[in-house]
Every structure is written in structure tokens, then in C-alpha cells.
Design a protein around this motif. Structure first.
Motif: not given
Length: 363
Positions: A253-269
Motif C-alpha cells: 500500500q502507498s503511504i497516500d492511500y494507507g495513511v494520509l487519506e485517513h489521518a486528520k493531522n495532514v498539513h501542507g505547503f
């Protein structure tokens, strides 16, 4: 500016295990895209490490690759400590690879901040890129997973998108919450994303504390976390054997599908345009190398009549083009690729057909 002390716990993690099938016939299993000099005379992998100079010394560089490519990667990056080039015994996508790297970093440095970088991208504006990384390192804490959003140059359907809050502009120095991740969209949806202005390309480059991503993987990819917990320490003699025994139990699984799409603490520039190109196909190379006034481009001598918009790579030969447009022509000793630039993404489908036909001699 970030002081050297601010970067003392910053580690670079480079993902170098892919095959680059869209770059066939030059990219092969034994010598994939990241080890090729697609632009200039240095490999994409070497360029990836060089753009981190001044931020990450070799002793804090880590490379995840495959067992088949291990020796070639070592030869390409002689300054990186051998112990920090990790051969994955099975392909399991970016989620387990990043989880493995985070686990190893924590053994070395409990305060580690890790930047994750694919090995097959190209960046023209390295100075601006480093400035963004410095801001990301400063912003990384135990509660944030940080992504880098690239301002779209057009309605690209081959990339995933990051949705920021409305009104976010490219180049803003502030950190923003990620509202949503969008998968590769159809053309009409991609055009809408570009028009709305707060959708950015997902470059697959991330910055976070090793402890933060480890906790997120434990929450959202528990099978992977459990498999990685069974590994022996990197410094022990049993590490390689335990990696071979347990790594295959991780989720593919990719980190995007496995974690980032579910986590609530994702921020970005919302990054400025620092000339990022994911080098995902021969079309990407054409777009990077094309020059105003030139009808066709390539890494070979070209003579053309009534032709334009072509990319040609035929080492040691003169390529003569008559009455053709928007083609990709790539010649190697055992294979010749001819396709339209608009169909460049489908080269990977051709490779799948060669695999099905058991043409290992061409793979």
C-alpha cells in the motif's frame, strides 16, 4: 533562514526501488529510470541526492531500493554509508518503505525528522526547493504530517491532487491543513481543479518526524506496523535475515492511500513553482527539454522536414523526420519505441504485454 542546529536531526529518505516502465525501452529491470541519465549526464538518483546538499550530509541520507538494484545504487552513491542503503526483499509500495525507514531512523536518532523523496524527479529551481524544505523542517512536530503541493501547470490527469482551503495561493509561506486528497482525475475534473486554484499536484514528497509517521502507520496500517516491529535492530547481524523473513507480511500500500487519506493531522505547503517534473513518461522529458523555436527535441541529431513536436532519442544516429508530428521515438540496441506523445502513459501497458508474453529478454 534555518540554522545548522535546526537541521541537525533532519534525514533524507530516498525511495529508489521502482521500475520506471513508462521509460521503456531504456528503463529495464536491471537499469531502471532512476539510474539513467534522462536529462544531462547524471542519473536522476544522483541528482536527487545532490539537491539535498547543504541540508542533509551523506551520513544522514538513507536509500530504500530493491535487492536487484542494491549494488548498482551503492555504486551510484559512494558517499552514502553502505549500512544506510536498504534492500527491500519484496516490493510493498511506499507505505512499508517509509515505515521501515522511520523505524531505522528512530534507532539512530529519537528526534529524527525525515524528508521523503522519490528518486526519479527533476527540479530546476533547487534554491527555492531548499527554502521550502527548510520551512517544512521547522514546521514538523509530533502532530503534523507535512506534504508539498506543486502548483499545477495545466489540467494533468496523471497526477493526484491536494486540496487546500479556498484562497490559498502558490508560494505562500504559511502551512495549511489539507482538506482532501484527490485521485488522478478525468480531464474535465482536472480542468476544474486548475480553475479553482486551491488544488495542487501531489508530488509524493513529505516531511515529518519519524515518530509521528510511525504512530500514524500503527493506527492506519497495523499489519505493516506489526511486521516491522518484528525486525532485528539495523546494527545487529540478524537485521537482513529478519527483514527477508517479515517484510513480505507488510501491506502492499502507498503511504497516500494507507495513511494520509485517513489521518486528520495532514498539513501542507502550497509551493512556488520551482520547476518540479516527476519524469513520469517520455512526454515529461519532451516538456522539460523543449525550447522556443525548436520544432522537435531529443538527445540525438535530428534533421526534419515539415515535422514538429517530436521527441527523438537514437544514440549515434541521425534521426530524419519527414511529415510527422507529436511522436516519441526511442531507439536502443534491441528495441525501438514509436508512439504518439499523447499516448506516452500507455508505454507501461506495452511492458505488461511483454511480461505476459514472457519476453524477459526485453524487460
Amino acid at each position: 533562514m534555518t540554522s545548522p542546529r535546526d537541521l541537525s536531526h533532519f534525514h533524507g529518505v530516498i525511495l529508489a526501488g521502482g521500475r520506471g516502465t513508462r521509460f521503456w525501452p531504456r528503463s529495464r529491470r536491471a537499469l531502471p529510470k532512476q539510474l539513467l541519465s534522462v536529462v544531462g549526464d547524471r542519473s536522476l538518483l544522483r541528482l536527487t541526492t545532490e539537491r539535498l546538499k547543504g541540508l542533509v550530509p551523506p551520513e544522514r541520507l538513507w536509500v530504500l531500493t530493491s535487492e536487484a538494484l542494491f549494488k548498482k545504487v551503492l555504486g551510484e552513491l559512494p558517499d552514502v554509508p553502505r549500512r544506510q542503503v536498504i534492500a527491500e526483499p519484496a516490493p510493498r509500495n511506499t507505505g512499508p518503505a517509509i515505515g521501515l525507514a522511520a523505524r531505522l531512523l528512530l534507532q539512530r536518532d529519537p528526534d529524527a525528522v525525515m524528508g521523503v523523496f522519490p528518486s526519479d524527479h527533476f527540479i530546476n529551481g533547487e534554491t527555492e526547493f531548499r527554502k521550502v524544505l527548510q520551512r517544512a523542517v521547522r514546521a514538523a512536530n509530533e502532530k503534523r504530517l507535512i506534504v508539498l503541493g506543486i502548483p499545477p501547470r495545466g489540467p494533468e490527469t496523471a497526477y493526484g491532487y491536494i486540496r487546500f482551503p479556498s484562497g490559498v495561493k502558490a508560494g505562500t509561506a504559511d502551512l495549511f491543513p489539507v482538506v482532501q486528497f484527490e485521485e488522478k482525475p478525468p480531464a474535465a475534473k482536472a480542468r476544474r481543479f486548475v480553475q479553482e486554484g486551491n488544488y495542487f499536484w501531489n508530488a509524493g514528497m513529505f516531511v515529518w518526524r519519524a515518530g509521528a509517521i510511525t504512530a500514524a502507520i500503527a493506527q492506519f496500517m497495523p499489519r505493516t506496523a506489526e511486521a516491522l516491529s518484528r525486525l532485528a535492530p539495523l546494527a545487529s547481524r540478524g537485521f537482513t535475515a529478519s527483514l527477508r523473513r517479515h517484510y513480505g507480511d507488510c501491506e502492499n500500500q502507498s503511504i497516500d492511500y494507507g495513511v494520509l487519506e485517513h489521518a486528520k493531522n495532514v498539513h501542507g505547503f502550497a509551493c512556488p513553482d520551482f520547476g518540479w517534473n516527476d519524469m513520469g513518461s517520455w512526454e515529461a522529458v519532451y516538456q522539460l527539454l523543449r525550447e522556443k523555436g525548436r520544432r522537435s527535441v531529443g538527445r540525438t541529431a535530428v534533421h526534419e522536414i515539415d515535422s514538429h513536436g517530436n521527441y527523438v532519442e537514437a544514440p549515434g544516429k541521425l534521426a530524419a523526420l519527414v511529415g510527422v508530428k507529436d511522436l516519441i521515438v526511442v531507439d536502443t540496441p534491441d528495441a525501438l519505441l514509436v508512439c504518439s506523445r499523447q499516448q506516452a502513459q500507455r508505454v507501461s501497458d506495452l511492458v505488461k504485454e511483454l511480461e505476459a508474453g514472457k519476453r524477459d529478454d526485453l524487460l
